[in-house]
Design a protein around this motif. Structure first.
Motif, mmCIF file in Angstrom:
data_model
loop_
_atom_site.group_PDB
_atom_site.id
_atom_site.type_symbol
_atom_site.label_atom_id
_atom_site.label_comp_id
_atom_site.label_asym_id
_atom_site.label_seq_id
_atom_site.Cartn_x
_atom_site.Cartn_y
_atom_site.Cartn_z
ATOM 1 N N LYS A 1 7.532 -7.753 3.032
ATOM 2 C CA LYS A 1 7.045 -8.342 1.785
ATOM 3 C C LYS A 1 5.793 -7.621 1.313
ATOM 4 C CE LYS A 1 6.202 -12.813 -0.400
ATOM 5 N NZ LYS A 1 6.201 -14.281 -0.198
ATOM 6 N N THR A 2 4.901 -7.317 2.248
ATOM 7 C CA THR A 2 3.676 -6.584 1.919
ATOM 8 C C THR A 2 3.999 -5.161 1.476
ATOM 9 O OG1 THR A 2 2.397 -7.899 3.500
ATOM 10 C CG2 THR A 2 1.443 -5.797 2.809
ATOM 11 N N VAL A 3 4.939 -4.530 2.171
ATOM 12 C CA VAL A 3 5.340 -3.166 1.824
ATOM 13 C C VAL A 3 5.918 -3.116 0.414
ATOM 14 C CG1 VAL A 3 7.034 -1.349 2.317
ATOM 15 C CG2 VAL A 3 5.711 -2.339 4.170
ATOM 16 N N ASN A 4 6.797 -4.060 0.083
ATOM 17 C CA ASN A 4 7.390 -4.102 -1.257
ATOM 18 C C ASN A 4 6.339 -4.358 -2.326
ATOM 19 O OD1 ASN A 4 9.855 -3.669 -0.093
ATOM 20 N ND2 ASN A 4 10.598 -5.758 -0.309
ATOM 21 N N SER A 5 5.407 -5.250 -2.002
ATOM 22 C CA SER A 5 4.321 -5.560 -2.935
ATOM 23 C C SER A 5 3.437 -4.335 -3.164
ATOM 24 C CB SER A 5 3.496 -6.717 -2.378
ATOM 25 O OG SER A 5 2.411 -7.015 -3.217
ATOM 26 N N LEU A 6 3.200 -3.587 -2.103
ATOM 27 C CA LEU A 6 2.398 -2.369 -2.186
ATOM 28 C C LEU A 6 3.061 -1.354 -3.111
ATOM 29 C CD1 LEU A 6 -0.012 -0.681 -1.009
ATOM 30 C CD2 LEU A 6 1.564 0.051 0.797
ATOM 31 N N GLY A 7 4.351 -1.130 -2.913
ATOM 32 C CA GLY A 7 5.072 -0.178 -3.752
ATOM 33 C C GLY A 7 5.089 -0.582 -5.214
ATOM 34 N N ALA A 8 5.301 -1.879 -5.487
ATOM 35 C CA ALA A 8 5.338 -2.378 -6.867
ATOM 36 C C ALA A 8 3.976 -2.220 -7.540
ATOM 37 C CB ALA A 8 5.769 -3.837 -6.881
ATOM 38 N N ALA A 9 2.904 -2.504 -6.789
ATOM 39 C CA ALA A 9 1.547 -2.381 -7.343
ATOM 40 C C ALA A 9 1.256 -0.940 -7.740
ATOM 41 C CB ALA A 9 0.522 -2.864 -6.310
ATOM 42 N N ILE A 10 1.631 0.009 -6.901
ATOM 43 C CA ILE A 10 1.374 1.422 -7.187
ATOM 44 C C ILE A 10 2.192 1.882 -8.388
ATOM 45 C CG2 ILE A 10 1.585 3.772 -6.285
ATOM 46 C CD1 ILE A 10 1.129 2.491 -3.460
ATOM 47 N N ARG A 11 3.452 1.474 -8.444
ATOM 48 C CA ARG A 11 4.308 1.871 -9.575
ATOM 49 C C ARG A 11 3.753 1.339 -10.897
ATOM 50 N NH1 ARG A 11 8.372 1.730 -5.493
ATOM 51 N NH2 ARG A 11 9.591 3.667 -5.552
ATOM 52 N N ASN A 12 3.280 0.109 -10.880
ATOM 53 C CA ASN A 12 2.716 -0.467 -12.108
ATOM 54 C C ASN A 12 1.428 0.252 -12.511
ATOM 55 O OD1 ASN A 12 4.756 -2.311 -12.426
ATOM 56 N ND2 ASN A 12 3.642 -4.013 -11.493
ATOM 57 N N ALA A 13 0.598 0.583 -11.521
ATOM 58 C CA ALA A 13 -0.659 1.275 -11.814
ATOM 59 C C ALA A 13 -0.404 2.664 -12.377
ATOM 60 C CB ALA A 13 -1.514 1.367 -10.550
ATOM 61 N N VAL A 14 0.587 3.344 -11.834
ATOM 62 C CA VAL A 14 0.912 4.703 -12.290
ATOM 63 C C VAL A 14 1.372 4.703 -13.747
ATOM 64 C CG1 VAL A 14 2.563 6.605 -11.969
ATOM 65 C CG2 VAL A 14 1.389 5.625 -9.992
ATOM 66 N N ARG A 15 1.938 3.598 -14.190
ATOM 67 C CA ARG A 15 2.397 3.503 -15.586
ATOM 68 C C ARG A 15 1.246 3.494 -16.587
ATOM 69 N NH1 ARG A 15 6.823 -1.090 -16.550
ATOM 70 N NH2 ARG A 15 6.542 -0.257 -18.658
ATOM 71 N N LEU A 16 0.040 3.365 -16.105
ATOM 72 C CA LEU A 16 -1.108 3.301 -17.004
ATOM 73 C C LEU A 16 -1.550 4.664 -17.513
ATOM 74 C CD1 LEU A 16 -3.072 0.496 -15.156
ATOM 75 C CD2 LEU A 16 -2.153 0.382 -17.479
ATOM 76 N N SER A 17 -0.830 5.684 -17.144
ATOM 77 C CA SER A 17 -1.105 7.032 -17.677
ATOM 78 C C SER A 17 0.220 7.725 -17.968
ATOM 79 C CB SER A 17 -1.914 7.850 -16.664
ATOM 80 O OG SER A 17 -2.070 9.176 -17.124
ATOM 81 N N LYS A 18 0.265 8.455 -19.057
ATOM 82 C CA LYS A 18 1.475 9.214 -19.387
ATOM 83 C C LYS A 18 1.495 10.551 -18.658
ATOM 84 C CE LYS A 18 2.556 7.419 -23.991
ATOM 85 N NZ LYS A 18 2.835 7.793 -25.401
ATOM 86 N N LYS A 19 0.388 10.877 -18.067
ATOM 87 C CA LYS A 19 0.239 12.165 -17.405
ATOM 88 C C LYS A 19 0.874 12.145 -16.014
ATOM 89 C CE LYS A 19 -3.638 15.426 -16.860
ATOM 90 N NZ LYS A 19 -5.125 15.531 -16.984
ATOM 91 N N ASN A 20 1.434 13.266 -15.589
ATOM 92 C CA ASN A 20 1.983 13.387 -14.249
ATOM 93 C C ASN A 20 0.904 13.033 -13.219
ATOM 94 O OD1 ASN A 20 2.617 14.712 -11.640
ATOM 95 N ND2 ASN A 20 4.388 15.498 -12.723
ATOM 96 N N PHE A 21 1.225 12.122 -12.324
ATOM 97 C CA PHE A 21 0.246 11.635 -11.357
ATOM 98 C C PHE A 21 -0.434 12.776 -10.611
ATOM 99 C CE2 PHE A 21 -0.936 10.352 -7.076
ATOM 100 C CZ PHE A 21 -1.703 9.220 -7.308
ATOM 101 N N PHE A 22 0.326 13.805 -10.259
ATOM 102 C CA PHE A 22 -0.219 14.899 -9.469
ATOM 103 C C PHE A 22 -1.157 15.809 -10.268
ATOM 104 C CE2 PHE A 22 3.559 13.643 -7.093
ATOM 105 C CZ PHE A 22 3.028 13.529 -5.824
ATOM 106 N N LEU A 23 -1.282 15.510 -11.563
ATOM 107 C CA LEU A 23 -2.207 16.272 -12.398
ATOM 108 C C LEU A 23 -3.419 15.448 -12.816
ATOM 109 C CD1 LEU A 23 0.306 18.163 -14.750
ATOM 110 C CD2 LEU A 23 -0.894 19.058 -12.755
ATOM 111 N N TRP A 24 -3.523 14.223 -12.307
ATOM 112 C CA TRP A 24 -4.648 13.377 -12.680
ATOM 113 C C TRP A 24 -5.959 14.002 -12.196
ATOM 114 C CZ3 TRP A 24 -3.356 7.519 -11.474
ATOM 115 C CH2 TRP A 24 -2.285 7.124 -12.287
ATOM 116 N N ASN A 25 -6.931 14.014 -13.104
ATOM 117 C CA ASN A 25 -8.277 14.454 -12.716
ATOM 118 C C ASN A 25 -9.155 13.219 -12.527
ATOM 119 O OD1 ASN A 25 -9.052 13.593 -15.316
ATOM 120 N ND2 ASN A 25 -8.701 15.635 -16.180
ATOM 121 N N SER A 26 -10.426 13.419 -12.278
ATOM 122 C CA SER A 26 -11.316 12.284 -12.016
ATOM 123 C C SER A 26 -11.385 11.336 -13.204
ATOM 124 C CB SER A 26 -12.715 12.783 -11.652
ATOM 125 O OG SER A 26 -13.260 13.566 -12.699
ATOM 126 N N ASN A 27 -11.339 11.878 -14.417
ATOM 127 C CA ASN A 27 -11.400 11.037 -15.611
ATOM 128 C C ASN A 27 -10.139 10.187 -15.750
ATOM 129 O OD1 ASN A 27 -12.755 10.284 -18.162
ATOM 130 N ND2 ASN A 27 -10.961 11.247 -19.102
#
Length: 261
Positions: A25-51
């Motif tokens: 349950k914790t693992v699934n919650s962790l994955g869902a939280a990260i996926r939702n957070a990643v949606r907050l940028s249109k930029k490829n996650f691996f290209l995110w800078n500090s800003n």
């Protein structure tokens, strides 16, 4: 790194956490939280800078509730997502949920950095904000009125009603719902003449929140006077066999439904 698929590495990270013994349950919650957070940028996650990381960090506290369930948000990312939430006037996630999201993406970012998959762990210093409310104040799920309603329930009229004992153990001993729901008769022990509950996960269908959760708790005299030991002795194996086991929730799902019903 531009073509790296975030879902591919998130699946690996989640599998790693699962292997570590984190409950599903914790693992699934962790994955869902990260996926939702990643949606907050249109930029490829691996290209995110500090800003980019700072912007996502701030935006997490404005995420709408039930993001993945609301069809109005399908296909929306970054500012478009938050603007749509403003337009619809939907409720936002609570601060405690936002804190969990921040911890989740920090955890993921740190793991990616440790694996050499990103050069900089910009989330390392972006910690959940302090809201000035003590943890125990945030976790009170019921009002005084609701507690009185629970205590007036007809479940207390029958000594063989499993809910009666689950509620009383929770009140008198401070144990978690799932810790109580998964108890076996063998978990009720006598140490130096004192009746106790051995909170453990010795069986395959038992789980605890963390490595510090195993403990032995003396059973209050109030429970003994009410007939708890007699109830235990009337059981064959599990104390509450009426409760069905679920992979994600253990035995506590229907108990939670009763409390929230």
């Amino acid at each position: 790194m531009i073509n790296k698929n975030i879902d591919e590495y998130l699946d690996i990270f989640v599998a790693y956490k699962d292997f570590q013994g984190v409950n599903k349950k914790t693992v699934n919650s962790l994955g869902a939280a990260i996926r939702n957070a990643v949606r907050l940028s249109k930029k490829n996650f691996f290209l995110w800078n500090s800003n980019d990381c700072r912007e996502v960090y701030y935006a997490i506290y404005s995420l709408p509730k039930n993001l993945t369930k609301n069809k109005m948000f399908y296909g929306l990312n970054g500012k478009e997502l938050l603007e749509k939430a403003d337009l619809l006037g939907v409720d936002r996630i609570s601060e405690s949920t936002a804190e969990r999201y921040v911890r989740s993406i920090r955890n993921f970012s740190g793991w990616l950095h440790s694996q050499g998959l990103i050069k900089h762990d910009y989330f390392k210093e972006l910690k959940p904000k302090k809201n000035g409310v003590k943890d125990n104040a945030q976790r009170i799920p019921f009002s005084e009125k609701q507690i009185k309603e629970v205590l007036r329930s007809d479940i207390f009229e029958d000594n063989h009603n499993y809910l009666k004992w689950i509620v009383l153990i929770a009140i008198e001993m401070g144990m978690r719902q799932n810790e109580i729901s998964q108890l076996y008769r063998s978990n009720i022990v006598r140490n130096d003449g004192v009746w106790c509950i051995d909170v453990s996960c010795d069986r395959s269908d038992q789980r605890l929140k963390n490595k510090n959760a195993p403990r032995t708790i003396p059973i209050p005299k109030t429970l003994i006077k009410l007939g708890f030991i007699e109830y235990v002795e009337s059981c064959n194996e599990r104390l509450f066999p009426e409760l069905k086991y679920y992979e994600l929730d253990g035995y506590s799902r229907n108990v939670s439904k009763w409390f929230s019903g």
